[in-house]
Every structure is written in structure tokens, then in C-alpha cells.
Write a protein that holds these residues in place. Structure first.
Motif, PDB file in Angstrom:
ATOM      1  N   PRO A 218       0.817  -1.221   0.000  1.00 31.51           N
ATOM      2  CA  PRO A 218       0.000   0.000   0.000  1.00 31.51           C
ATOM      3  C   PRO A 218       0.854   1.276   0.000  1.00 31.51           C
TER       4      PRO A 218
ATOM      5  N   GLY B 299       6.986   1.767   1.867  1.00 32.57           N
ATOM      6  CA  GLY B 299       8.453   1.814   1.881  1.00 32.57           C
ATOM      7  C   GLY B 299       9.099   1.414   0.565  1.00 32.57           C
TER       8      GLY B 299
ATOM      9  N   THR C 232      11.380   4.092  -0.819  1.00 29.18           N
ATOM     10  CA  THR C 232      12.515   4.170   0.117  1.00 29.18           C
ATOM     11  C   THR C 232      13.514   3.050  -0.169  1.00 29.18           C
TER      12      THR C 232
HETATM   13  N1  ATP Z   1      12.959  11.543   3.148  1.00 28.41           N
HETATM   14  C1  ATP Z   1      11.950  11.208   3.987  1.00 28.41           C
HETATM   15  N2  ATP Z   1      11.827  11.797   5.195  1.00 28.41           N
HETATM   16  C2  ATP Z   1      10.842  11.440   6.051  1.00 28.41           C
HETATM   17  N3  ATP Z   1       9.916  10.490   5.782  1.00 28.41           N
HETATM   18  C3  ATP Z   1      10.003   9.869   4.596  1.00 28.41           C
HETATM   19  C4  ATP Z   1      11.014  10.195   3.628  1.00 28.41           C
HETATM   20  N4  ATP Z   1      10.835   9.397   2.532  1.00 28.41           N
HETATM   21  C5  ATP Z   1       9.755   8.630   2.799  1.00 28.41           C
HETATM   22  N5  ATP Z   1       9.255   8.916   4.030  1.00 28.41           N
HETATM   23  C6  ATP Z   1       8.119   8.233   4.672  1.00 28.41           C
HETATM   24  O1  ATP Z   1       8.438   6.841   4.684  1.00 28.41           O
HETATM   25  C7  ATP Z   1       7.275   6.057   4.397  1.00 28.41           C
HETATM   26  C8  ATP Z   1       7.514   5.236   3.157  1.00 28.41           C
HETATM   27  O2  ATP Z   1       7.511   6.104   2.026  1.00 28.41           O
HETATM   28  P1  ATP Z   1       7.760   5.593   0.550  1.00 28.41           P
HETATM   29  O3  ATP Z   1       7.784   6.795  -0.331  1.00 28.41           O
HETATM   30  O4  ATP Z   1       8.925   4.700   0.536  1.00 28.41           O
HETATM   31  O5  ATP Z   1       6.414   4.738   0.283  1.00 28.41           O
HETATM   32  P2  ATP Z   1       5.940   4.018  -1.046  1.00 28.41           P
HETATM   33  O6  ATP Z   1       5.705   2.598  -0.689  1.00 28.41           O
HETATM   34  O7  ATP Z   1       6.837   4.319  -2.171  1.00 28.41           O
HETATM   35  O8  ATP Z   1       4.485   4.708  -1.268  1.00 28.41           O
HETATM   36  P3  ATP Z   1       3.721   5.102  -2.645  1.00 28.41           P
HETATM   37  O9  ATP Z   1       3.050   3.839  -3.109  1.00 28.41           O
HETATM   38  O10 ATP Z   1       2.714   6.107  -2.166  1.00 28.41           O
HETATM   39  O11 ATP Z   1       4.723   5.665  -3.601  1.00 28.41           O
HETATM   40  C9  ATP Z   1       6.107   7.043   4.279  1.00 28.41           C
HETATM   41  O12 ATP Z   1       5.463   7.144   5.537  1.00 28.41           O
HETATM   42  C10 ATP Z   1       6.803   8.352   3.913  1.00 28.41           C
HETATM   43  O13 ATP Z   1       6.058   9.464   4.342  1.00 28.41           O
END
Ligand code: ATP
Ligand code: MG
Length: 230
Positions: A44, A48, A51
Motif C-alpha cells: 500500500p 516503503g 525508500t
Molecule cells: N525523506 C523522507 N523523510 C521522512 N519520511 C520519509 C522520507 N521518505 C519517505 N518517508 C516516509 O516513509 C514512508 C515510506 O515512504 P515511501 O515513499 O517509501 O512509500 P511508497 O511505498 O513508495 O508509497 P507510494 O506507493 O505512495 O509511492 C512514508 O510514511 C513516507 O512518508
């Protein structure tokens, strides 16, 4: 569930943890990416996924765990990625708007014309990407990564915002590429069609890993998505 045996070739993530202040964005994530595999990373929003890409590319430092590339310790830095044979696309579209399509792709490597042709956008080489329809900008983003001729390609939601025809084209490209691919994607039909293996993240934690057939029927995966939709 996790695969923590070190492989001698390919990329391996071993118990990676990333914290942003009090938020644990990746929580003990292990993943083997052998050469030639297409590995999906799903989960979802906020799970992460991006990240994880940022860690592999050295944009974000991990707080725990380690990575290896071909069995050797891997401590990536963004400006060394090409040397390691790693390229990524950005979620959405990532081009510089003051440069033409051709110039944007040239930033990544020499054979820009070949990469633009492969992605079907060579005729737009001298236009500004911001003036192109979104689907073509996504193709330029792919060309920008492919021009580096990576051996490991990280695709962050390449199907996001695309229609069925564009997604079919993308599926064909992924099948044709002779490259290891890490695919972050919300479009489940595409993920299930092209991936050899899928890692599912939820709030940074790996909740399932396995081939598409297994992931499709995993109740924990359905729960994670239902929880996100509630
Ligand atoms: N540089 C950062 N500083 C602080 N929090 C961060 C940073 N990068 C990501 N986050 C937080 O870490 C969590 C994971 O974010 P991420 O962007 O990796 O999710 P994702 O799985 O790619 O989501 P999406 O499907 O919406 O792209 C989220 O709660 C986001 O707000
Ligand atoms: Mg993301």
C-alpha cells in the motif's frame, strides 16, 4: 519468509532498516535479486517501496542491515550508480524541463538515439518533455534509464497514470529487456504477468515473498490492501 542466504551474483539486501525520525520506513527487509530476474515490490501507499529504491541508489542511508552486489559489500553513492550498472526511473516523470527530450536522455549515457527509438519517442527528440502527453513523458523517463544500459534496472511505478494500451506496450518492453529488473508497481495485472518473484511490504515490514501465484492467494496480502482501502 525472508531470503537471507547470501548469493554470489546479483544484488542482495540483508535485514535493511531505515528510520526517518520516529518512523520506520523499512523494517528488517531482506531480498535476493539474482541476475536476469524480474522482482516485484508491492504494498500500500507509504509501505516503503520508493525508500527501498532510494537505499539501493544511495539517496537514503540505511540504519541497519547491509547490501551486497555480486557477493561484495555494496555501499552505493548516487554518482557511482552507472559504474555499478544500476539505473532507475523516478515515480511520476523526472525530466528537466529546460532541456529537450534528447538532452534529458543524453544525461544518462551516449546512445540516446537508440534508447529513444527503443521507447518509441525518437520523433520527439527535439521537443521539450513538458509539452508531451504524460504517457510519452513516461517513455522518455524509461529511455533516460535504459540509455545507461544498466544490468539492474529499478522501475518505480512505470505504469502509473497509463492506459491499457500503454501498459501493454510497457509489458512487452519489460519482457524484451535482457536486464535484472526491480519493479515497484500498483498495477497488479502487470506485476503478476511479468514478475518471477514478488516482495510485499506493509508499513515497511516484509509480509510475504514468493512467486505471483502464491502472492495472489496470500490472505496477509489481501488484508494489507483492504486495510489500506478502509
Ligand atoms: N525523506 C523522507 N523523510 C521522512 N519520511 C520519509 C522520507 N521518505 C519517505 N518517508 C516516509 O516513509 C514512508 C515510506 O515512504 P515511501 O515513499 O517509501 O512509500 P511508497 O511505498 O513508495 O508509497 P507510494 O506507493 O505512495 O509511492 C512514508 O510514511 C513516507 O512518508
Ligand atoms: Mg513510492
Amino acid at each position: 519468509m525472508s531470503t537471507s542466504t547470501a548469493s554470489t551474483t546479483g544484488l542482495a539486501l540483508e535485514h535493511l532498516t531505515v528510520r526517518f525520525g520516529g518512523l520506520t520506513a523499512l523494517d528488517d527487509v531482506s531480498l535476493q535479486v539474482p541476475p536476469g530476474r524480474v522482482v516485484g515490490i508491492i504494498g500500500p501507499n507509504g509501505a516503503g517501496k520508493t525508500t527501498l529504491f532510494n537505499v539501493v541508489c544511495g539517496f537514503v542511508r540505511h540504519n541497519g542491515g547491509a547490501m551486497t552486489l555480486d557477493g561484495r559489500p555494496f555501499r552505493p553513492r548516487p554518482h557511482h550508480l552507472a559504474r555499478h550498472g544500476i539505473a532507475r526511473t523516478l515515480q511520476g516523470v523526472g525530466q528537466f524541463n529546460g532541456m529537450t527530450v534528447l538532452e534529458n536522455v543524453l544525461v544518462g549515457g551516449k546512445n540516446a538515439k537508440g534508447a529513444l527509438e527503443r521507447c518509441g519517442v525518437a520523433e520527439h527528440a527535439h521537443e521539450l518533455p513538458g509539452r508531451l502527453p504524460y504517457a510519452l513523458r513516461k517513455r522518455v523517463e524509461l529511455a533516460r534509464a535504459l540509455v545507461a544500459e544498466p544490468r539492474i534496472l529499478l522501475l518505480d511505478e512505470p505504469a502509473g497514470g497509463l492506459d491499457a494500451d500503454e501498459i501493454a506496450w510497457l509489458e512487452g518492453l519489460i519482457r524484451e529487456l535482457d536486464t535484472t529488473i526491480l519493479l515497484v508497481e500498483h498495477h497488479m495485472d502487470l506485476v503478476m504477468a511479468v514478475c518471477d518473484e514478488i516482495l510485499v511490504l506493509d508499513f515497511g515490514k516484509p509480509i510475504a515473498i514468493g512467486p505471483p501465484d502464491q502472492i495472489k492467494d496470500d490472505p496477509a496480502v489481501a488484508d494489507a490492501y483492504l486495510g489500506a482501502a478502509a
